[in-house]
Design a protein around this motif. Structure first.
Motif, short mmCIF file in Angstrom:
data_model
loop_
_atom_site.label_atom_id
_atom_site.label_comp_id
_atom_site.label_asym_id
_atom_site.label_seq_id
_atom_site.Cartn_x
_atom_site.Cartn_y
_atom_site.Cartn_z
N LEU A 73 0.83 -1.21 0.00
CA LEU A 73 0.00 0.00 0.00
C LEU A 73 0.86 1.25 0.00
CD1 LEU A 73 -2.76 1.40 0.28
CD2 LEU A 73 -2.54 1.14 2.75
N ALA A 74 1.92 1.26 0.79
CA ALA A 74 2.80 2.43 0.86
C ALA A 74 3.39 2.74 -0.51
CB ALA A 74 3.90 2.20 1.89
N ALA A 75 3.85 1.70 -1.21
CA ALA A 75 4.44 1.91 -2.53
C ALA A 75 3.40 2.41 -3.53
CB ALA A 75 5.05 0.60 -3.03
N ASP A 76 2.20 1.85 -3.48
CA ASP A 76 1.15 2.26 -4.42
C ASP A 76 0.65 3.67 -4.12
OD1 ASP A 76 1.42 -0.20 -5.59
OD2 ASP A 76 -0.41 -1.04 -4.73
N TYR A 77 0.54 4.00 -2.83
CA TYR A 77 0.09 5.35 -2.48
C TYR A 77 1.14 6.39 -2.85
CZ TYR A 77 -1.89 9.21 0.20
OH TYR A 77 -2.42 10.42 0.57
N LEU A 78 2.40 6.09 -2.60
CA LEU A 78 3.47 7.01 -2.99
C LEU A 78 3.44 7.25 -4.50
CD1 LEU A 78 6.08 8.63 -2.46
CD2 LEU A 78 7.34 6.47 -2.66
N ALA A 79 3.22 6.21 -5.28
CA ALA A 79 3.13 6.37 -6.73
C ALA A 79 1.97 7.28 -7.12
CB ALA A 79 2.98 5.00 -7.40
N LEU A 80 0.83 7.14 -6.44
CA LEU A 80 -0.31 8.03 -6.70
C LEU A 80 0.03 9.48 -6.40
CD1 LEU A 80 -3.62 6.44 -5.30
CD2 LEU A 80 -3.10 7.07 -7.66
N VAL A 81 0.66 9.69 -5.23
CA VAL A 81 1.01 11.04 -4.81
C VAL A 81 1.98 11.67 -5.80
CG1 VAL A 81 2.25 12.36 -3.04
CG2 VAL A 81 0.53 10.65 -2.37
N GLU A 82 2.99 10.93 -6.21
CA GLU A 82 3.99 11.50 -7.10
C GLU A 82 3.46 11.69 -8.51
OE1 GLU A 82 7.77 9.48 -6.49
OE2 GLU A 82 8.05 10.88 -4.81
N ALA A 83 2.53 10.87 -8.93
CA ALA A 83 1.91 11.09 -10.24
C ALA A 83 1.04 12.34 -10.26
CB ALA A 83 1.07 9.87 -10.64
N ALA A 84 0.43 12.63 -9.10
CA ALA A 84 -0.45 13.81 -9.01
C ALA A 84 0.32 15.10 -8.81
CB ALA A 84 -1.42 13.63 -7.84
N ALA A 85 1.52 15.01 -8.24
CA ALA A 85 2.30 16.21 -7.94
C ALA A 85 3.76 15.95 -8.30
CB ALA A 85 2.17 16.58 -6.47
N PRO A 86 4.11 16.03 -9.57
CA PRO A 86 5.50 15.79 -9.97
C PRO A 86 6.46 16.74 -9.26
CG PRO A 86 4.06 15.93 -11.89
CD PRO A 86 3.25 16.35 -10.71
#
Length: 255
Positions: free
Chosen positions: A237-250
């Motif tokens: 979950l941590a890896a997937d959530y981090l990916a979401l966050v970074e995709a939304a805010a490069p």
């Protein structure tokens, strides 16, 4: 602002600390909000006192517990907002950990916290939730439809099998410690979905993930939202959530 919503107490140490650590290690600043703006500590039984002979199966793993200790030393953890102080328009990502002991109800039953969750879904910012944390999303209603913000989405959460197994193992000694509500999390969450098949239970026999083997965990992503079942899914979950966050805010200066 990446915001973690915490109850007054009793959340699961792994479910808050592991996603926080992934974000912090990537250079993201995380803020916290609690019901009264006071420091919120995790479930003491999971973090300190244990479960006698059941501790190896039910207590927080040593590595994740060390991560939780680091979380409690974070400057923003020690200076949380109250729910009422949060300006939802300034929240760029939202995370909701779970927990099953009674104190977690101060998050799940808060109308203000439900409104913050609803606003996050409506604005399309990254949202992560795990275990009982998914109940907050289930109870958060879109004012335009009057339905849960999970209506029409795919999700997972603490399954009835996991919840009832832990309760049956401990109820003679601990009573309803593992039953936050008479209705299981899976039953309540499934009840607000557009289709019961939108609740995904994952493998029947769950395997705990680790920092070295995160893909043993199970998560469900639906657009800007990612969910998981229990502490054993939290490295995935941590890896997937981090990916979401970074995709939304490069990152500034990134491609």
């Amino acid at each position: 602002m990446i915001l973690f919503l915490l109850p007054e107490c009793d959340y699961d140490p792994t479910e808050a600390a592991v996603p926080w650590a992934a974000l912090a290690s990537a250079g993201h600043e995380v803020r916290f909000a609690t019901p009264g703006g006071r420091i919120a500590l995790a479930d003491r039984r999971l973090a300190e006192t244990g479960f006698s002979w059941l501790s190896p199966w039910l207590m927080t793993r040593a590595g994740d517990l060390a991560t939780y200790r680091r979380l409690t030393e974070d400057r923003w953890f020690q200076a949380p907002f109250s729910y009422e102080q949060v300006d939802g328009s300034g929240v760029t990502a939202l995370f909701i950990p779970g927990g099953h002991a009674s104190g977690v109800r101060t998050l799940l039953e808060s109308g203000t916290a439900q409104s913050l969750a609803a606003d996050a879904f409506i604005r399309g910012i990254p949202v992560g939730a795990v275990c009982h944390g998914v109940l907050l999303a289930a109870r958060a209603k879109d004012p335009a439809t009057g339905r849960s913000v999970l209506h029409g989405r795919r999700t997972t959460a603490l399954t009835s099998v996991l919840e009832r197994t832990a309760w049956n193992l401990t109820r003679r000694r601990l009573g309803d410690y593992y039953r936050t509500y008479p209705t299981t999390v899976q039953e309540e969450v499934t009840g607000v979905l557009a289709d019961p098949r939108d609740f995904l239970r994952g493998p029947v026999l769950p395997v705990r993930d680790t920092a070295a083997h995160p893909r043993r965990g199970f998560t469900v992503r639906d657009g800007n939202y990612v969910s998981a079942r229990w502490p054993g899914d939290c490295h995935a979950l941590a890896a997937d959530y981090l990916a979401l966050v970074e995709a939304a805010a490069p990152r500034p200066g990134g491609c």
